[in-house]
Design a protein around this motif. Structure first.
Motif, mmCIF file in Angstrom:
data_model
loop_
_atom_site.group_PDB
_atom_site.id
_atom_site.type_symbol
_atom_site.label_atom_id
_atom_site.label_comp_id
_atom_site.label_asym_id
_atom_site.label_seq_id
_atom_site.Cartn_x
_atom_site.Cartn_y
_atom_site.Cartn_z
ATOM 1 N N VAL A 185 0.833 -1.202 0.000
ATOM 2 C CA VAL A 185 0.000 0.000 0.000
ATOM 3 C C VAL A 185 0.869 1.255 0.000
ATOM 4 O O VAL A 185 1.979 1.272 0.526
ATOM 5 C CB VAL A 185 -0.943 0.016 1.222
ATOM 6 C CG1 VAL A 185 -1.915 -1.157 1.161
ATOM 7 C CG2 VAL A 185 -0.162 -0.025 2.543
ATOM 8 N N PHE A 186 0.339 2.305 -0.609
ATOM 9 C CA PHE A 186 0.987 3.608 -0.595
ATOM 10 C C PHE A 186 0.252 4.526 0.377
ATOM 11 O O PHE A 186 -0.970 4.644 0.320
ATOM 12 C CB PHE A 186 0.970 4.249 -1.982
ATOM 13 C CG PHE A 186 1.990 3.696 -2.926
ATOM 14 C CD1 PHE A 186 3.340 3.979 -2.752
ATOM 15 C CD2 PHE A 186 1.616 2.888 -3.977
ATOM 16 C CE1 PHE A 186 4.296 3.472 -3.631
ATOM 17 C CE2 PHE A 186 2.554 2.382 -4.861
ATOM 18 C CZ PHE A 186 3.897 2.665 -4.681
ATOM 19 N N GLY A 187 1.032 5.177 1.226
ATOM 20 C CA GLY A 187 0.465 6.130 2.164
ATOM 21 C C GLY A 187 1.154 6.043 3.505
ATOM 22 O O GLY A 187 1.511 4.950 3.949
ATOM 23 N N ALA A 188 1.340 7.191 4.152
ATOM 24 C CA ALA A 188 1.936 7.248 5.484
ATOM 25 C C ALA A 188 0.910 6.778 6.515
ATOM 26 O O ALA A 188 -0.270 6.614 6.201
ATOM 27 C CB ALA A 188 2.381 8.678 5.775
ATOM 28 N N PRO A 189 1.346 6.549 7.765
ATOM 29 C CA PRO A 189 0.397 6.141 8.811
ATOM 30 C C PRO A 189 -0.819 7.042 8.924
ATOM 31 O O PRO A 189 -1.936 6.563 9.157
ATOM 32 C CB PRO A 189 1.252 6.175 10.080
ATOM 33 C CG PRO A 189 2.623 5.821 9.596
ATOM 34 C CD PRO A 189 2.743 6.490 8.261
ATOM 35 N N ASP B 8 9.776 12.946 14.845
ATOM 36 C CA ASP B 8 9.302 11.851 15.687
ATOM 37 C C ASP B 8 8.821 10.688 14.826
ATOM 38 O O ASP B 8 7.759 10.758 14.195
ATOM 39 C CB ASP B 8 8.174 12.341 16.596
ATOM 40 C CG ASP B 8 7.740 11.297 17.617
ATOM 41 O OD1 ASP B 8 8.233 10.152 17.550
ATOM 42 O OD2 ASP B 8 6.908 11.626 18.487
ATOM 43 N N GLY B 9 9.597 9.598 14.808
ATOM 44 C CA GLY B 9 9.262 8.448 13.982
ATOM 45 C C GLY B 9 8.075 7.653 14.457
ATOM 46 O O GLY B 9 7.515 6.863 13.703
ATOM 47 N N THR B 10 7.642 7.855 15.694
ATOM 48 C CA THR B 10 6.441 7.156 16.181
ATOM 49 C C THR B 10 5.178 7.774 15.605
ATOM 50 O O THR B 10 4.101 7.187 15.713
ATOM 51 C CB THR B 10 6.370 7.172 17.722
ATOM 52 O OG1 THR B 10 6.201 8.524 18.174
ATOM 53 C CG2 THR B 10 7.629 6.584 18.340
ATOM 54 N N LYS B 11 5.300 8.957 14.999
ATOM 55 C CA LYS B 11 4.148 9.622 14.400
ATOM 56 C C LYS B 11 4.304 9.738 12.884
ATOM 57 O O LYS B 11 3.612 10.539 12.247
ATOM 58 C CB LYS B 11 3.984 11.026 15.002
ATOM 59 C CG LYS B 11 3.701 11.012 16.502
ATOM 60 C CD LYS B 11 3.584 12.416 17.050
ATOM 61 C CE LYS B 11 3.307 12.393 18.547
ATOM 62 N NZ LYS B 11 3.220 13.765 19.127
ATOM 63 N N GLY B 12 5.194 8.981 12.327
ATOM 64 C CA GLY B 12 5.422 9.020 10.893
ATOM 65 C C GLY B 12 6.004 7.702 10.418
ATOM 66 O O GLY B 12 5.706 6.641 10.966
ATOM 67 N N PHE B 13 6.866 7.776 9.398
ATOM 68 C CA PHE B 13 7.487 6.580 8.845
ATOM 69 C C PHE B 13 8.886 6.448 9.440
ATOM 70 O O PHE B 13 9.769 7.256 9.157
ATOM 71 C CB PHE B 13 7.546 6.669 7.325
ATOM 72 C CG PHE B 13 8.056 5.417 6.662
ATOM 73 C CD1 PHE B 13 7.518 4.179 6.986
ATOM 74 C CD2 PHE B 13 9.059 5.469 5.724
ATOM 75 C CE1 PHE B 13 7.984 3.028 6.382
ATOM 76 C CE2 PHE B 13 9.529 4.327 5.105
ATOM 77 C CZ PHE B 13 8.983 3.091 5.444
ATOM 78 N N ALA B 14 9.085 5.445 10.278
ATOM 79 C CA ALA B 14 10.333 5.306 11.034
ATOM 80 C C ALA B 14 11.528 5.119 10.104
ATOM 81 O O ALA B 14 11.435 4.487 9.051
ATOM 82 C CB ALA B 14 10.234 4.135 12.003
ATOM 83 N N ILE B 15 12.661 5.656 10.527
ATOM 84 C CA ILE B 15 13.849 5.686 9.680
ATOM 85 C C ILE B 15 14.367 4.285 9.345
ATOM 86 O O ILE B 15 14.891 4.065 8.248
ATOM 87 C CB ILE B 15 14.964 6.544 10.337
ATOM 88 C CG1 ILE B 15 16.070 6.863 9.310
ATOM 89 C CG2 ILE B 15 15.518 5.874 11.586
ATOM 90 C CD1 ILE B 15 17.043 7.928 9.781
#
Length: 359
Positions: free
Chosen positions: A159-163, A268-275
């Motif tokens: 799937v495409f899309g951030a959290p 903050d990677g917990t609210k996005g796409f983690a590195i």
């Protein structure tokens, strides 16, 4: 019952004819049991939204039971049922979704599913739907594993899309595999979990390949964005002003969202796409590029800057100075900043740079 029961006619009315490129599946003779394994940053929202389409409880399993308990608390026991052993989930579910961290975890999970189904002498038709971002050849390995179990089909559906996009049910779903199985799964996912399905035919490897190509566009754009914002700061123009220009010239949601993170140090990677996921994806993209003899220099730079950002973060962690538990992949801007003599993560520490004088 139809797998799309529970969706309002009003919601369906918003679908365009090309959003689901498959005719509606026939109603099965019995109620389908649906399972979901992997309640991470993406999987949690996907599973939650999937429950809206089901007349009975979604079976869920996760390595950390707390995430499954959180979902039950949010939706109630009539919507979600926890199955502690994912092998039992594989036995019970007719359609089984997986969303996992990396290729090794995916392969290990499917080996366990196959062993469980062989032991139970499975006689039910099953559809496994793998939604993680993996290297294309893994699709063939998973298909070979499942081919030893009668009555099973595999659909690759990254799937495409951030959290945040997953949370709102607006993902783009890429599908490859058996046509009838894709039909069942597509109408289960859209609308609700996703807003559109792109069908890539029967070759399972095409879906993860397409996912990596799409991610290369996003990651390459992040690299260019990071370089431009750093150049702005070094040449005396506020990055926020450059970000406003980007909004006018290239008003793409990812550029706007990630540019805002870079400008405001929101890593903050917990609210996005983690590195770590970003580095995994960039590694896959570069391997695909090498295997295809297709150079991607922007991706090479992005990969190095992701590694730089992670190294800086781990050094801060060792000193007890880290600000975030994990980084978002937009933190690759730390690589361009440090290369330019700026602080990687804290733009408030950057020296004031005199603006370029007027001619």
């Amino acid at each position: 019952m139809s797998v799309s029961r529970g969706t309002s006619h009003g919601h369906l009315a918003h679908l365009q004819s090309g959003d689901v490129p498959f005719s509606r599946p026939q109603s099965p003779h019995r109620e389908l049991v649906v399972g979901f394994y992997g309640l991470g940053a993406m999987g949690y929202s996907m599973a939650r939204n999937l429950t809206q389409k089901l007349p009975s409880a979604l079976l869920v399993s996760n390595r950390s039971r707390s995430k499954a308990e959180q979902l039950v608390k949010e939706l109630g026991e009539t919507k979600v049922k926890i199955v502690d052993d994912p092998a039992n989930l594989a036995r019970e579910a007719d359609i089984f979704f997986t969303n996992l961290a990396n290729d090794a975890v995916v392969k290990e999970a499917y080996q366990g599913f196959v062993a469980a189904l062989k032991d139970s002498q499975n006689t039910k038709n099953k559809i496994f739907v793998e939604t993680s971002t993996v290297y294309p050849t893994l699709a063939g390995e998973l298909d070979n594993l499942l081919s030893s179990v009668p009555h099973t089909n595999l659909i690759m559906a990254p799937v495409f899309g951030a959290p945040a996009v997953a949370e709102t049910g607006q993902l783009i779903v890429i599908m490859a595999g058996d046509y009838r199985s894709k039909k069942e799964v597509a109408h289960l996912l859209v609308p609700g979990v996703g807003r559109k399905v792109i069908d890539l035919g029967g070759n399972l490897e095409k879906a993860p390949t397409f996912k990596l190509i799409g991610n290369s566009v996003i990651l390459g754009s992040l690299e260019i964005l990071a370089e431009a914002l750093t150049l702005s700061e070094k040449s005396g123009i506020k990055p926020s002003q450059t970000q406003e220009l980007i909004k006018e010239l290239l008003p793409a949601p990812p550029l706007i969202a990630y540019g805002n993170k870079m400008v405001n140090d929101l890593f903050d990677g917990t609210k996005g796409f983690a590195i770590d996921g970003g580095i995994k994806d960039s590694t896959h993209i570069r391997k695909l590029a090498a295997d295809s003899n297709s150079p991607m220099p922007a991706l090479d730079s992005a990969h190095q800057h992701l590694l730089t950002a992670r190294a800086l973060h781990e050094a801060k962690r060792a000193r007890g100075e880290e600000v975030f538990e994990t980084l978002d992949w937009s933190s690759l801007v730390a690589g361009t900043r440090v290369a330019s003599g700026l602080d990687g993560f804290d733009s408030s520490k950057h020296e004031r740079i005199a603006p370029i004088p007027d001619n």
